[in-house]
Design a protein around this motif. Structure first.
Motif, short mmCIF file in Angstrom:
data_model
loop_
_atom_site.label_atom_id
_atom_site.label_comp_id
_atom_site.label_asym_id
_atom_site.label_seq_id
_atom_site.Cartn_x
_atom_site.Cartn_y
_atom_site.Cartn_z
N THR A 183 68.15 14.47 20.14
CA THR A 183 67.36 14.07 20.70
C THR A 183 66.00 12.73 21.13
O THR A 183 65.88 12.88 22.12
CB THR A 183 67.05 16.00 21.44
OG1 THR A 183 68.10 16.01 21.46
CG2 THR A 183 66.15 15.61 22.50
N LEU A 184 65.36 13.26 19.45
CA LEU A 184 64.30 12.72 19.26
C LEU A 184 64.04 10.95 19.89
O LEU A 184 63.41 10.41 21.00
CB LEU A 184 64.09 12.38 17.81
CG LEU A 184 63.25 13.70 17.66
CD1 LEU A 184 62.82 13.58 16.28
CD2 LEU A 184 61.69 13.44 17.74
N ALA B 272 66.24 11.00 23.44
CA ALA B 272 64.68 10.98 25.12
C ALA B 272 63.89 9.99 25.19
O ALA B 272 63.21 9.51 26.12
CB ALA B 272 64.13 12.41 24.35
N ASN B 273 63.58 9.07 24.19
CA ASN B 273 63.14 8.01 23.63
C ASN B 273 63.02 6.82 24.57
O ASN B 273 62.60 6.10 25.30
CB ASN B 273 62.36 7.63 22.48
CG ASN B 273 60.82 8.80 21.53
OD1 ASN B 273 60.61 9.44 22.79
ND2 ASN B 273 60.34 8.56 20.98
N SER C 99 59.51 12.41 27.59
CA SER C 99 58.09 12.13 26.48
C SER C 99 58.54 13.89 25.58
O SER C 99 58.02 13.92 24.81
CB SER C 99 57.00 11.10 26.72
OG SER C 99 56.51 12.06 25.55
N ASN D 206 61.21 14.41 24.25
CA ASN D 206 61.61 14.18 22.49
C ASN D 206 60.24 15.26 22.23
O ASN D 206 60.86 15.16 20.49
CB ASN D 206 60.56 12.61 22.95
CG ASN D 206 59.78 12.39 21.35
OD1 ASN D 206 60.32 11.80 20.12
ND2 ASN D 206 58.66 11.25 22.31
N VAL E 212 61.20 6.17 16.08
CA VAL E 212 60.59 7.15 17.16
C VAL E 212 58.98 6.99 17.96
O VAL E 212 58.87 6.67 18.37
CB VAL E 212 60.51 8.82 16.51
CG1 VAL E 212 60.15 9.90 17.95
CG2 VAL E 212 62.18 9.10 17.21
N ASP F 146 57.34 5.40 20.89
CA ASP F 146 56.72 6.21 22.04
C ASP F 146 54.97 4.97 22.35
O ASP F 146 55.47 4.75 22.87
CB ASP F 146 55.91 7.62 20.74
CG ASP F 146 56.64 8.33 20.96
OD1 ASP F 146 56.85 9.25 22.05
OD2 ASP F 146 56.42 9.06 20.10
#
Lengths: 508, 139, 500
Positions: free
Chosen positions: C292-293, C296-297, C313, C316, C426, C430
């Motif tokens: 997911t981390l 999602a990013n 975000s 994440n 990750v 971001d």
């Protein structure tokens, strides 16, 4: 020496019957008096039933010999915790409905006020009779009394309602015939009609083909009356076309009282030992489970609100029957035995009563039948719609409402019996309930009226107080009773019923 | 201070420097990949889930009618369309029309006493059969 | 050691929003009185909640029990250190968001404001109830209340898009609610209790087989779709159709945090760290969170709508919390618990900035925001602080928790030691989607020369933004603000003894 309360079972029926005739006569003189007489009678009955419940819980079962004839020769009225409990529920809903009916009947059936209340009072008489009697043939007679008044009441709107009533009449009569056949079989084998007597005489005869066949007839006969899934075909039409309070009574009480009769026959005439002999209740569970799912799926398809609620009743009857089916195999002190079934009888009466009364309010105010026409109702009738939402949320089973409690107990009971399938069925049914109830809520609150962009344009237009108060009472009870169940306050009644039928955890 | 933290600061410095020099954000290809194939894939999944839910509601409107419509659609698909383009077009058109068909809602009033009686009789028959069989099988 | 104190304090704290919701309905016709009720209740609730902190820090548990629902299951509240963290976060942010929503709703002249405030208060009632419930059944009751009460907020606009979003929201979350119920009932069936116990319910492992426990954990996870783990996340970006205050408080703090809160409760207080690692569920959960981390990013990179980007975000960051607790190590869990308030403050800053931009300029997409930093300096500086926090850069709260997660990985040892590098990737992602926003806002020139009328948002909206941004920085220097880090340490020492 009998104390006063022990006369109440018969008094409840007698005053109800007398009141029916009084209404008939008083109605000639003054039409307006009908509603008040009916209301007063049912109020007195309700108070009596509460005394009976109290007496039964503190002093034990009431046996009343009609005319002083001792059973098995005379008719005996037996009131234990089970009937007393059902009696209170039925009279309470009847009271709420009669309060609601005043304005609604003046509006819908202005020329039939007198006959409506006479029939209504007869309906209540029949229902009370089924509940208090301890004689199986007497039970049949009362079943016929309430069914006949129900046929007439459903037909009272005329036109298309006549067809619906006709369907119900035919099917109901078939059901009653089966019930009578079952009674006949038992009588021919044992020579008695008293339930207690039967339960003593039957055990040696459990292997008898006749006795087993009689049980089959009871299941089918009462199955039709209580709209058990494949036999439910009369119900949607009857519910949709009856006046609102009769729909509420039909869904909330009449099919429940039939369920009561079924429970009575299963556990008081036959006993747990007979039910353990044959895998009937396992089959019943599966039938009920399919009823739950199919009833909900069909409810999704409906656009007519009352029809949707009717199919939802089919599914809810599935809940009750599933709980009855599980009652033999789950032995927990709290959620074993008949507790979930009895619990849902009350809960369903509250929720469905409220929902049907709300549906009636929409028809009363704006002649709205179809869900797609409900746009913007949330602003026009805020209290009614709030009541609907509360009841709908509780049908979905959001805690701490009554629907949640029933769901929880049925799930626990099915885990207790080791039938994990029914846990899944209950959860799926929650989602299906969500689909069809949320559609209504969304239309009422979230969809705007066509052409109305300004929100202040739609003015408030509520139903009169005498209709609103019953709706609000039932809606708030959906939550309050849920909390009361969670706090386990009414459990003494359930324990007493379970120990009566040899179902409780302590007995195994 | 750990190695990953240093790498992190290095990246931030790199990002800022890159933007300052080229006036464009670094890693365009990654962003394009995300905007293109990845988003398409996600929407595809989302759309299909929605379609499944929609199909369920469609199906429940009238299960019998919906089943027959689906059945006809299957039958049409199994049949091999003719070789001529006209026939193929016709086949396509029929398939399309079939897809548009909605199962009609249930009729408002049904006099299905017959069905109910049939069901009841079936129940009795079943019941009697089981009872009889039990009788024969029992010693 | 721990003592149990009977007190009505938790009840008072929970009843604040419940009572005020009724007052809001009664005073619906007078907006000023209506809004002041909200503010008074929010402040009162925060004061009650924070006053419990010293008692809890002394190693006590505050309990109040009302009635028994089932044998071994009471309906009642029980406040421990971990629950208090969530309660403090949501009640403090409720004050700020109330202020903010006054500004937001009035400047946009939104319809149905009474309904909005009513359900907002109910949602807080649900969130604080979740924080303070002492067992799974009580938690479930508030969990469902939270779900249902947020539906009218998500569908607030009443446009077809909002309605569809509401439907999706409800479909996902109530489905997950049924899974949650199934999991609770199964837990109860196995162990006869659902109380949160430090280190897990003792007889759970002995009563249920290994396979049953694994299945049960999967059902639990499905029950916590509120945590928006992939692939069950798609309700969250859709729910961004709601007005910004709702996205801010509910979809950055209350609703989604209720999901991760539940996961931490199950991992640490139902299963217990030992059982989790014995079953190998920790690693499974770490893998799920890592998936997911990253994904999602990647999705966040593709979004142009600011609120949707923030939503991804959020997904994440929620997984970061799940990741932390799944490490099953002292510092991992510390980071997870700390990230609940920290992320709450930072993400709410970002959402409130997005709302302020929308109110002031009507712009929703990042590509339209060129040059807006010069027109709205306060908002965009606050946004920058929040964004730095998301990228785990100092001097923000995000740096601290990121650090803890990295240490947690090393402490867990074994195969977990590769995960710091994944965390690095990750964080780099971001940076890749937050820095362009800052760059666009401050350094890019808008093509049409910029709309001169754009100016800062109303003061009601600026104050909360400034406060949350400042708090996000204060947390970096002084993590014990609102007793947060002390509470976290108390909670973990209860779970795993002292620091290893």
């Amino acid at each position: 020496m009998l104390c006063a309360v022990e006369h109440f079972p018969v008094l409840i029926i007698v005053i109800s019957l007398l009141s029916a005739f009084t209404i008939f006569i008083a109605g000639w003189l003054n039409k307006k008096s009908c509603c008040f007489i009916s209301f007063a009678t049912i109020l007195v009955q309700l108070v009596m039933s509460i005394f009976i419940l109290h007496h039964v819980l503190t002093a034990g079962t009431i046996n009343y010999w009609l005319g002083g004839w001792s059973p098995p020769w005379g008719i005996e009225y037996v009131v234990d915790a089970l009937n007393a409990y059902v009696l209170v529920i039925l009279l309470f809903l009847a009271l709420v409905c009669v309060m609601y009916s005043k304005r609604n009947i003046e509006h819908e059936l202005p020329h039939k006020i007198v006959s409506f209340y006479v029939l209504y009072q007869l309906l209540v008489t029949g229902l009370c009779g089924v509940t208090v009697t301890g004689d199986i043939f007497n039970m049949y007679v009362f079943v016929e009394i309430f069914s006949l008044s129900a046929y007439a009441l459903i037909a009272s709107r005329g036109k298309i309602a006549l067809k619906a009533s006709y369907t119900y009449l035919i099917l109901g009569s078939i059901g009653a015939c089966f019930f009578l056949l079952g009674i006949g079989f038992l009588y021919s084998v044992t020579g008695t009609l008293n339930m207690h007597d039967l339960s003593l005489l039957l055990p040696p005869l459990y292997g008898n083909r006749m006795v087993q066949a009689a049980f089959g007839f009871f299941i089918i006969g009462l199955g039709i009356k209580m709209a058990l899934f494949p036999l439910h075909t009369w119900l949607p039409d009857a519910h949709s076309f009856a006046p609102a309070e009769i729909s509420a009574m039909l869904s909330g009480i009449i099919i429940e009282v039939s369920t009561y009769a079924f429970i009575r026959v299963c556990f008081s005439v036959y006993t747990v030992n007979f039910l353990k002999l044959l895998p009937i209740f396992d089959i019943l569970c599966w039938v009920a489970a399919s009823g739950i799912i199919i009833g909900s799926v069909l409810a999704i398809a409906q656009d007519n609100l009352k029809r949707m609620l009717a199919y939802s009743s089919v599914s809810q009857m599935g809940y009750i029957m599933l709980a009855v089916g599980l009652s033999v195999s789950s032995h927990n002190e709290l959620w074993g035995g008949l507790t979930p079934a009895l619990m849902h009888i009350l809960n369903h009466a509250l929720m469905k009563g409220c929902l049907f009364l709300v549906a009636g309010a929409f028809i009363y105010k704006a002649d709205l039948w179809n869900i797609s026409d409900f746009r913007g109702l949330g602003r026009k009738m805020p209290y009614t719609c709030a009541a609907f939402s509360l009841a709908a949320i509780s049908m979905i089973g959001v805690p701490p409402s009554v629907g949640f409690v029933s769901k929880l107990y049925i799930i626990l009971a099915s885990l207790d019996s080791g039938k994990f399938v029914f846990v899944a069925i209950m959860l799926i049914s929650t989602l299906l309930n969500l689909v069809y109830f949320w559609r209504v809520i969304e239309t009422m609150y979230m969809k705007q009226e066509e052409g109305a962009h300004d929100h202040s344009s739609s003015r408030r237009d509520e139903v009169p107080a005498s209709m609103l108060i019953p709706i609000l009472i039932l809606a708030s009870l959906c939550i309050i009773v849920g909390i009361i169940w969670l706090a386990e306050i009414p459990m003494p009644i359930m324990d007493s019923v379970n120990s009566l039928f040899g179902l409780s955890g302590g007995m195994t | 201070m750990m190695i990953d933290e240093i790498l992190m600061y290095a990246f931030v410095v790199f990002w800022v420097a890159w933007v300052a020099v080229s006036k464009k954000e670094p890693g365009r290809w990654l962003i394009r990949f995300c905007e293109g194939p990845l988003t398409t894939f996600a929407t595809f999944i989302d759309w299909n889930v929605g379609r499944m839910a929609g199909f369920f509601v469609w199906f429940s409107r009238n299960p019998a009618a919906a089943l027959s419509i689906k059945g006809e659609e299957m039958k049409l698909r199994v049949e091999i369309p003719g070789v001529t383009p006209e026939k193929a077009a016709e086949y396509e058109r029929e398939l399309e029309e079939l897809r548009k068909r909605q199962p009609v809602g249930e009729p408002m009033v049904r006099l299905n006493i017959g069905t109910a009686m049939l069901l009841v009789l079936l129940f009795i028959a079943l019941y009697l059969i089981t009872i009889l069989i039990r009788g024969w099988l029992a010693p | 050691m721990t003592a149990t104190i009977e007190s009505m304090q938790p009840t008072f704290a929970i009843m604040c929003p419940a009572i005020v919701s009724i007052l809001i309905l009664l005073f619906g016709k007078w907006p000023n009185i209506r809004e002041s009720w909200t503010l008074i209740a929010a402040i009162a609730q925060f004061l009650i909640v924070i006053s419990m902190a010293p008692v809890i820090l002394a190693g006590n548990i505050i309990e109040c029990t009302f009635f028994t629902m089932l044998p071994g299951v009471d309906f009642g509240f029980s406040v421990d250190a971990f629950g208090l963290i969530f309660a403090i976060t949501s009640s403090f942010l409720w004050i700020l968001v109330s202020l903010y929503s006054i500004g937001y709703m009035r400047s946009l002249n939104e319809h149905a404001q009474t309904r909005f405030y009513f359900f907002f208060a109910l949602a807080i009632f649900g969130a604080v109830g979740i924080a303070m419930s002492g067992n799974l059944f009580t938690m479930f009751i508030f969990y469902e209340i939270l779900t249902v009460s947020t539906y009218p907020l998500v569908a607030h606009e009443q446009t077809p898009v909002a309605l569809a979003a509401g439907r999706k929201y409800l479909a996902y979350l109530l489905t997950s609610g049924t899974f949650f119920l199934a999991a609770i009932v199964l837990t109860y069936y196995f162990s006869g209790t659902t109380d949160f116990v430090n280190g897990g319910i003792p007889n759970l492992a002995s009563e249920a087989s290994r396979a049953a426990l694994m299945v049960l954990f999967v059902i639990f996870l499905l029950g916590f779709m509120k945590a928006a783990w992939m692939p069950f996340h798609s309700w969250l970006p859709t729910a961004m159709a709601a007005p910004t205050p709702v996205s801010a408080l509910l979809h950055a703090v209350a609703v989604v945090k209720a999901g991760v809160f539940g996961i931490i409760r199950v991992v640490c207080y139902i299963y217990g760290v030992d059982l989790m690692s014995a079953l190998g569920l920790g690693l499974a959960l770490v893998c799920l969170a890592t998936f997911t981390l990253i994904v999602a990013n990647l999705f966040a990179l593709a979004q142009d709508n600011l609120k949707r980007r923030l939503a991804y975000s959020t997904i994440n960051q929620l997984s970061l919390i799940i990741f932390g607790v799944a490490l099953l190590s002292y510092e991992g869990i510390e980071g997870a618990m700390m990230h609940i308030p920290f992320h709450g403050f930072m993400k709410i800053t970002l959402f409130m900035c997005a709302g302020a931009i929308m109110v002031a300029s009507g712009k929703k997409n990042i590509s339209e925001m060129a040059g807006i930093g010069k027109k709205m300096p306060v908002t965009m500086i606050a946004f920058t602080i929040g964004a730095l926090g998301m990228c785990a850069l100092p001097p923000t709260a995000g740096y601290i928790t990121h650090h803890l997660f990295v240490h947690g990985c090393e402490e867990a040892g074994g195969s977990m030691t590769i995960f710091p590098y994944i965390l690095l990737i990750v964080a780099i992602l971001d940076v890749m989607y937050f820095f362009p926003i800052i760059y666009t806002a401050f350094f890019k020139k808008s093509k049409d020369g910029g709309d001169r009328r754009i100016q800062e948002a109303p003061i009601f909206m600026l104050i909360p933004i400034a406060i949350t941004a400042t708090v996000s920085i204060i947390f970096y220097f002084y993590p014990d603000l609102f007793y947060i880090s002390d509470l976290v340490h108390t909670a973990i020492s209860g779970l795993m003894g002292g620091h290893p």
